[in-house]
Design a protein around this motif. Structure first.
Motif, mmCIF file in Angstrom:
data_model
loop_
_atom_site.group_PDB
_atom_site.id
_atom_site.type_symbol
_atom_site.label_atom_id
_atom_site.label_comp_id
_atom_site.label_asym_id
_atom_site.label_seq_id
_atom_site.Cartn_x
_atom_site.Cartn_y
_atom_site.Cartn_z
ATOM 1 N N SER A 150 -21.226 59.901 54.070
ATOM 2 C CA SER A 150 -21.269 60.091 52.619
ATOM 3 C C SER A 150 -20.137 59.304 51.977
ATOM 4 O O SER A 150 -19.118 59.024 52.620
ATOM 5 C CB SER A 150 -21.124 61.582 52.285
ATOM 6 N N THR A 207 -22.338 59.557 44.185
ATOM 7 C CA THR A 207 -22.225 59.906 45.597
ATOM 8 C C THR A 207 -23.432 59.365 46.349
ATOM 9 O O THR A 207 -24.529 59.244 45.777
ATOM 10 C CB THR A 207 -22.135 61.428 45.802
ATOM 11 N N ASN A 208 -23.245 59.055 47.600
ATOM 12 C CA ASN A 208 -24.326 58.648 48.491
ATOM 13 C C ASN A 208 -24.262 59.477 49.761
ATOM 14 O O ASN A 208 -23.166 59.871 50.195
ATOM 15 C CB ASN A 208 -24.199 57.160 48.842
ATOM 16 N N TYR A 209 -25.427 59.697 50.357
ATOM 17 C CA TYR A 209 -25.491 60.464 51.591
ATOM 18 C C TYR A 209 -26.426 59.784 52.573
ATOM 19 O O TYR A 209 -27.456 59.223 52.186
ATOM 20 C CB TYR A 209 -25.998 61.890 51.333
ATOM 21 N N ASP A 254 -29.387 59.910 55.211
ATOM 22 C CA ASP A 254 -30.591 60.752 55.197
ATOM 23 C C ASP A 254 -30.427 61.972 56.097
ATOM 24 O O ASP A 254 -30.949 63.045 55.783
ATOM 25 C CB ASP A 254 -31.788 59.932 55.657
ATOM 26 N N LYS A 295 -28.488 64.720 53.978
ATOM 27 C CA LYS A 295 -28.881 65.054 52.611
ATOM 28 C C LYS A 295 -29.341 66.493 52.511
ATOM 29 O O LYS A 295 -30.115 66.968 53.338
ATOM 30 C CB LYS A 295 -29.989 64.116 52.125
ATOM 31 N N GLY A 296 -28.858 67.169 51.486
ATOM 32 C CA GLY A 296 -29.225 68.559 51.273
ATOM 33 C C GLY A 296 -28.386 69.549 52.055
ATOM 34 O O GLY A 296 -28.469 70.758 51.817
ATOM 35 N N ARG A 297 -27.564 69.040 52.989
ATOM 36 C CA ARG A 297 -26.729 69.926 53.792
ATOM 37 C C ARG A 297 -25.241 69.677 53.540
ATOM 38 O O ARG A 297 -24.445 70.616 53.589
ATOM 39 C CB ARG A 297 -27.029 69.717 55.284
ATOM 40 N N THR A 340 -22.025 68.049 51.169
ATOM 41 C CA THR A 340 -21.625 67.712 49.806
ATOM 42 C C THR A 340 -20.221 67.133 49.806
ATOM 43 O O THR A 340 -19.292 67.760 50.334
ATOM 44 C CB THR A 340 -21.646 68.953 48.895
ATOM 45 N N SER A 387 -21.629 52.399 51.324
ATOM 46 C CA SER A 387 -21.867 53.243 52.486
ATOM 47 C C SER A 387 -21.465 52.587 53.804
ATOM 48 O O SER A 387 -21.262 53.269 54.791
ATOM 49 C CB SER A 387 -23.346 53.631 52.540
#
Length: 127
Positions: A49, A58-60, A62, A65-67, A69, A109
């Motif tokens: 991230s 922000t970038n994450y 794959d 993502k969703g887990r 922060t 990234s």
């Protein structure tokens, strides 16, 4: 001396949470984009991230993502990575890294622009 130090790694069960911290000393993070990378045994270092210097972008990866922060508190000169719903495949040494930029609205990234690196903190997800 410019330094980044990571905190917060440890052993956690699958499904658990950890919060990593990255504290800067010797410089202020205000003009730096920050990223978290990780490296598992036998694997290449990968980006997890990143967060822009202004904090608005922000970038994450794959896989997180969703887990996970990412966030930053420039007043404390610290960046955080909140990791929830951890999986065994999240096991790795986690590194924070920084590069100075005049662009407050983006972060990269990939590995290339990051000039400053911490020593890493080990996260182990296992029952």
């Amino acid at each position: 001396q410019l330094q980044l130090v990571e905190y917060g790694g440890g052993l956690v069960q699958p499904g658990g949470s950890l919060r990593l911290s990255c504290a800067a000393s010797g410089f202020t993070l205000d003009y730096y984009a920050i990223a978290w990378f990780r490296q598992a045994p036998g694997k290449e270092r990968e980006g997890v991230s990143c967060i822009s210097s202004g904090g608005g972008r922000t970038n994450y990866a794959d896989s997180v993502k969703g887990r996970f922060t990412i966030s930053r508190d420039n007043a404390k000169n610290t960046v955080y990575l909140q990791m929830n719903s951890l999986k065994p495949e999240d096991t790795a040494v986690y590194y924070c890294a920084a590069y100075r930029t005049a662009i407050q609205t983006m972060c990269v990234s990939g590995l290339r622009p990051y000039d400053y690196w911490g020593q890493g903190t080990l996260v182990t997800v296992s029952s």
